[in-house]
Motif scaffolding. Structure first.
Motif, short mmCIF file in Angstrom:
data_model
loop_
_atom_site.label_atom_id
_atom_site.label_comp_id
_atom_site.label_asym_id
_atom_site.label_seq_id
_atom_site.Cartn_x
_atom_site.Cartn_y
_atom_site.Cartn_z
N THR A 149 0.85 -1.19 0.00
CA THR A 149 0.00 0.00 0.00
C THR A 149 0.88 1.24 0.00
OG1 THR A 149 -1.75 -1.12 1.25
CG2 THR A 149 -1.81 1.28 1.20
N MET A 150 0.58 2.18 -0.92
CA MET A 150 1.27 3.47 -0.93
C MET A 150 0.52 4.45 -0.04
SD MET A 150 2.46 4.46 -4.79
CE MET A 150 3.14 6.03 -4.20
N HIS A 151 1.26 5.16 0.81
CA HIS A 151 0.70 6.23 1.63
C HIS A 151 1.33 7.53 1.14
CE1 HIS A 151 -1.15 3.52 4.67
NE2 HIS A 151 -0.18 2.71 4.26
N LEU A 152 0.50 8.43 0.59
CA LEU A 152 0.98 9.69 0.06
C LEU A 152 0.46 10.82 0.93
CD1 LEU A 152 -0.27 7.85 -2.65
CD2 LEU A 152 1.41 9.38 -3.69
N TYR A 153 1.36 11.62 1.49
CA TYR A 153 1.00 12.70 2.39
C TYR A 153 1.21 14.04 1.68
CZ TYR A 153 1.46 9.00 5.89
OH TYR A 153 1.34 7.83 6.60
N LEU A 154 0.13 14.83 1.54
CA LEU A 154 0.20 16.12 0.89
C LEU A 154 0.04 17.23 1.93
CD1 LEU A 154 -2.17 15.33 -2.12
CD2 LEU A 154 0.31 15.53 -2.21
N PRO A 155 0.98 18.18 2.02
CA PRO A 155 0.90 19.22 3.05
C PRO A 155 -0.23 20.20 2.78
CG PRO A 155 2.69 19.69 1.52
CD PRO A 155 2.17 18.32 1.15
N THR A 156 -0.76 20.77 3.84
CA THR A 156 -1.87 21.73 3.70
C THR A 156 -1.45 22.95 2.89
OG1 THR A 156 -1.28 22.74 5.82
CG2 THR A 156 -2.94 21.00 5.86
N ALA A 157 -0.18 23.34 2.97
CA ALA A 157 0.30 24.51 2.22
C ALA A 157 0.16 24.32 0.72
CB ALA A 157 1.76 24.80 2.59
#
Length: 346
Positions: A149-157
């Motif tokens: 499983t890929m976990h991709l984290y995108l910042p709120t900025a």
């Protein structure tokens, strides 16, 4: 610029050691047998984005980390590839928007998550996608092993930067819908291309990752936003005009050995990140990262033909973290190794 930069270099002497220092001084966004440490800095979109600090607490020992973007200098996204076993994860409030993409799934199990008055479950089949907004904690139960499983984290900025291009809510990163087991061909395609970049480096990885993460954020806002469809403006329907395009191309040529970023190029063109990426592609027929990659390949071919630099330095100039990565990419593009190309040209 008032920042402390402590450089720790391990191994490498002579020309090779000089190449290490050159790499760290050039942009300290990547690690070429060295580590750049800054005192007291907070991550921004211009600095490498740290992986979720709660990752170790969130995932039990049955969740194995297979690959990570940590150390690659990616500033607009963090990525983990994990193999999940049967497990339960506590509710931890995320600071980023998270996309989970099942790369290799298991139709015999379920993933159940609960929190803030909702309970959702879905089968973790290959290609299934989970979405999580920033700021909402949830408990997760996995009933059967999931190979990848890929976990991709995108910042709120990153979402805040799209406010000029979309009709956005006040907190766009917090308005992404909770979704489980959905299908989205665009997210799937981009996610797998990021996975490829994670495992096989290219000459313009940083610019590509910036573009890909921006496209992911735009896709979430367009198709998976609680406030409804966020329609983009139509100012990107045409490519860059000749003057702006020439300005950008001249800047790339003059700074091709530096750490070019999408932020820099968009600023030169006078457009937002989202519109610049689309306008450049319309004008040139290829996206910015492919153009930069092609330019760096041409420079590398010229350096190889001249025969004056060692292969490790040619690889460094082309923005590869290792000679092995450069060799793989060069062979894919030319069907020859760098040594073979140099031998034929000398």
């Amino acid at each position: 610029m008032g920042q402390k930069l402590a450089v720790v270099v391990t191994g490498g002497t002579g020309k090779q050691g000089g190449a290490v220092v050159k790499s760290l001084l050039r942009g300290h966004a990547r690690d070429f047998r060295g580590t750049a440490i800054r005192d007291g800095e907070k991550p921004t979109l211009e600095r490498p984005m740290e992986l979720q600090r709660h990752g170790v607490r969130k995932y039990p020992p049955t969740s194995a980390l297979l690959a990570s973007s940590a150390g690659l200098g990616w500033s607009t996204i963090s990525v983990e590839l994990r193999s999940h076993g049967v497990s339960e994860a506590p509710a931890i409030v995320p600071q980023h928007v998270e996309i989970c993409l099942v790369v290799a799934g298991n139709k015999d199990g379920l993933v159940r998550r609960t929190g803030s008055g909702f309970c959702q479950e879905a089968m973790p089949k290959t290609g299934a996608i989970w979405l999580s907004p920033a700021g909402v904690g949830k408990e997760i139960v996995i009933t059967a092993p999931i190979p990848q499983t890929m976990h991709l984290y995108l910042p709120t900025a990153l979402f805040d930067r799209l406010k000029d291009d979309f009709s956005l809510p006040v907190a766009p990163a917090h308005s992404i819908r909770h979704a489980v087991g959905i299908g989205d061909d665009v997210i799937d395609q981009i996610g797998r291309s990021i996975l490829s970049e994670l495992t096989v480096e290219t000459a313009a990885s940083r610019v590509y990752i910036e573009t890909a993460s921006l496209t992911l954020a735009a896709r979430l806002l367009q198709k998976h936003c609680d406030s409804g469809a966020c329609a983009s403006t139509d100012s990107s329907a045409h490519g860059l005009d000749h003057v702006r395009l020439r300005r950008v191309l001249d800047y790339i040529a003059a700074n091709i050995e530096d750490d070019l970023t999408l932020v820099d190029l968009a600023g030169i063109a006078g457009y937002s990140l989202f519109h610049f990426a689309r306008k450049f592609t319309l004008a040139m027929g290829i996206p910015p990262h492919r153009y930069i990659s092609r330019m760096r390949l041409e420079n590398a071919m010229a350096e190889l033909a001249a025969g004056k630099l060692p292969l490790a330095e040619v690889a460094l100039n082309a923005h590869f973290s290792s000679q092995a990565s450069f060799t793989r990419a060069f062979h894919r593009a030319t069907s020859m190794t760098p040594k073979e190309y140099r031998h034929r040209r000398l």
